[in-house]
Scaffold this motif. Structure first.
Motif, PDB file in Angstrom:
ATOM      1  N   LEU A 154      10.571   0.991  -3.233  1.00  0.00           N
ATOM      2  CA  LEU A 154      10.371   0.613  -1.838  1.00  0.00           C
ATOM      3  C   LEU A 154       9.644  -0.727  -1.862  1.00  0.00           C
ATOM      4  N   HIS A 155      10.417  -1.800  -1.889  1.00  0.00           N
ATOM      5  CA  HIS A 155       9.787  -3.121  -1.972  1.00  0.00           C
ATOM      6  C   HIS A 155       8.805  -3.283  -0.813  1.00  0.00           C
ATOM      7  N   HIS A 156       9.321  -3.137   0.406  1.00  0.00           N
ATOM      8  CA  HIS A 156       8.443  -3.066   1.566  1.00  0.00           C
ATOM      9  C   HIS A 156       9.223  -2.630   2.798  1.00  0.00           C
ATOM     10  N   VAL A 157       8.502  -2.137   3.756  1.00  0.00           N
ATOM     11  CA  VAL A 157       9.078  -1.762   5.052  1.00  0.00           C
ATOM     12  C   VAL A 157       8.061  -2.132   6.128  1.00  0.00           C
TER      13      VAL A 157
ATOM     14  N   GLY B 238      -4.463  -3.301   3.317  1.00  0.00           N
ATOM     15  CA  GLY B 238      -3.737  -4.453   2.788  1.00  0.00           C
ATOM     16  C   GLY B 238      -2.517  -4.083   1.974  1.00  0.00           C
ATOM     17  N   HIS B 239      -1.755  -5.128   1.636  1.00  0.00           N
ATOM     18  CA  HIS B 239      -0.584  -4.990   0.762  1.00  0.00           C
ATOM     19  C   HIS B 239      -0.506  -6.206  -0.150  1.00  0.00           C
ATOM     20  N   ILE B 240      -0.313  -5.942  -1.429  1.00  0.00           N
ATOM     21  CA  ILE B 240      -0.205  -7.003  -2.430  1.00  0.00           C
ATOM     22  C   ILE B 240       0.697  -6.456  -3.540  1.00  0.00           C
ATOM     23  N   HIS B 241       1.187  -7.325  -4.397  1.00  0.00           N
ATOM     24  CA  HIS B 241       2.103  -6.858  -5.444  1.00  0.00           C
ATOM     25  C   HIS B 241       1.392  -6.701  -6.791  1.00  0.00           C
ATOM     26  N   ASN B 242       2.162  -6.313  -7.817  1.00  0.00           N
ATOM     27  CA  ASN B 242       1.618  -6.198  -9.171  1.00  0.00           C
ATOM     28  C   ASN B 242       0.850  -7.472  -9.531  1.00  0.00           C
TER      29      ASN B 242
ATOM     30  N   ASP C  16       5.476 -13.146  -4.206  1.00  0.00           N
ATOM     31  CA  ASP C  16       4.210 -12.443  -4.030  1.00  0.00           C
ATOM     32  C   ASP C  16       3.876 -12.321  -2.549  1.00  0.00           C
ATOM     33  N   MET C  17       2.998 -11.362  -2.252  1.00  0.00           N
ATOM     34  CA  MET C  17       2.615 -11.131  -0.856  1.00  0.00           C
ATOM     35  C   MET C  17       1.098 -10.980  -0.736  1.00  0.00           C
ATOM     36  N   GLY C  18       0.625 -11.228   0.462  1.00  0.00           N
ATOM     37  CA  GLY C  18      -0.768 -10.962   0.811  1.00  0.00           C
ATOM     38  C   GLY C  18      -0.785 -10.645   2.292  1.00  0.00           C
TER      39      GLY C  18
HETATM   40 CU   LIG Z   1       5.658  -6.630  -0.640  1.00  0.00          CU
END
Ligand SMILES: [Cu+2]
Length: 371
Positions: free
Chosen positions: A108-111, A248-252, A351-353
């Motif tokens: 689930l990459h993102h929703v 929050g949401h962030i990646h590896n 990447d995300m923040g």
């Molecule tokens: Cu993401």
């Protein structure tokens, strides 16, 4: 929009004792499924992907979106109507109900969960903007981003008799990016458990979502170099409010995402990434450690409500903040900053923040005319 503002002292005391996932008095729990979503098979070129597909629009709007980014052909049913949402537990499942995750080759990459009936506070709808979220808002009638999940599937929670009001006529939508690493197609569903209270039985204080994003109004992705990065987004608060809950949401390789009132030097939420012990995807170096928004280390976690083993070392949690009525006040025109600390072994292209929070506003005449 109906916004109700009465509170009962008895209910306040009860809500204060509510453990997440355990419905308190007046609270109801419901699980909804959105789908089916057919994921293409992986090929030699890479995983099968659905990239930023949008669901929840109908008719001409759906046809236009379908031509731009693809649209999901299913209803995004509301969990309740004329109600206040106080808890959200997101998941992605296979047809048989089993959680879809790295253990069965699905990510689930993102929703993003949207309410098309309201405008987004930090990204006003506009047909005159090239930014995709603004355009979507203009096309759909609104783009209020009310919740989001990455593969870590952090649960959202409101406390102290706060709730997100969902009106009878509201239209919900989804934007999702899903990945299939299997050599055969997979059918998946979003499966969300909501905790809510009926507005007819009980009035909570209404909160408004606020979306903070290092790529605000865009695709939420940024490129970062190998090594340490501190990616930021600045916003001048357009309303006096308290941030009563956020996550929050962030990646590896991410360390944390933090939201700071730089006018008062107060960090209002520091959401820490969580990895299992020995994870190969932990940040490869520390954060600066020089402020509340810049901690040195993420968390090491040993459990997850959906099974830590399914994560195979990938980022598994983000901590959430639920200050409720104890949240400090942010004044209109205060300067705000989002920080996302990342420490990568190599360059990252997606990447995300992100942080999604909920505001208890002092007073608004309209969605944007606030004091
Ligand atoms: Cu993401």
């Amino acid at each position: 929009m109906v916004r109700r503002h009465t509170g009962a002292i008895a209910a306040l005391a009860l809500a204060g004792l509510t453990a997440f996932g355990v419905a308190a008095a007046h609270e109801e729990t419901t699980t909804v499924r959105w789908g089916p979503i057919d994921l293409p098979a992986a090929t030699e070129e890479g995983p099968g992907e659905l990239w930023n597909e949008i669901a929840g629009l109908s008719g001409l709007r759906a046809a236009v979106i379908d031509g731009i980014t693809g649209s999901g052909d299913f209803e995004v049913n509301k969990p309740c109507e004329d109600c206040y949402i106080v808890g959200i537990k997101p998941n992605l499942v296979l047809e048989n109900g089993e959680t879809a995750n790295f253990n069965n080759g699905v990510m689930l990459h993102h929703v993003v969960n949207l309410n098309f009936s309201n405008p987004d506070v930090t990204c006003r709808p506009s047909i005159f903007s090239p930014q995709p979220i603004k355009l979507l808002g203009a096309l759909a009638g609104g783009n209020e981003r009310i919740f989001a999940a990455g593969n870590e599937r952090t649960a959202g929670q409101l406390t102290d008799d706060y709730g997100y009001y969902l009106a009878e006529g509201d239209h919900l939508g989804l934007i999702y990016h899903l990945m299939n690493m299997n050599p055969e197609p997979k059918t998946v569903y979003f499966e969300y458990t909501f905790i809510y209270q009926d507005a007819a039985d009980h009035d909570l204080d209404s909160v408004r979502p606020i979306w903070m994003d290092v790529d605000q109004c865009g695709t939420s992705t940024v490129s970062v170099p190998a090594g340490y990065s501190d990616v930021t987004w600045d916003w001048q608060s357009d309303r006096t409010h308290r941030l009563v809950g956020a996550g929050g949401h962030i990646h590896n390789y991410g360390i944390n995402v933090a939201w700071t009132n730089t006018s008062t030097s107060e960090t209002l939420c520091n959401s820490l990434a969580g990895y299992e012990k020995g994870s190969p995807y932990k940040p490869v170096g520390p954060g600066t450690g020089d402020s509340d928004a810049h901690p040195e280390y993420p968390e090491t976690v040993d459990s997850h409500r959906l099974g830590l083993e399914n994560y195979e070392g990938n980022i598994a949690t983000m901590s959430i903040c639920t200050p409720g009525r104890d949240a400090p006040k942010t004044a209109r025109r205060d300067e705000m900053r989002l920080n996302a600390q990342i420490y990568r072994p190599d360059q990252g292209y997606h990447d995300m923040g992100i942080m999604v929070g909920f505001m208890d506003e002092k007073f608004c005449l309209t969605d944007f005319w606030c004091f």
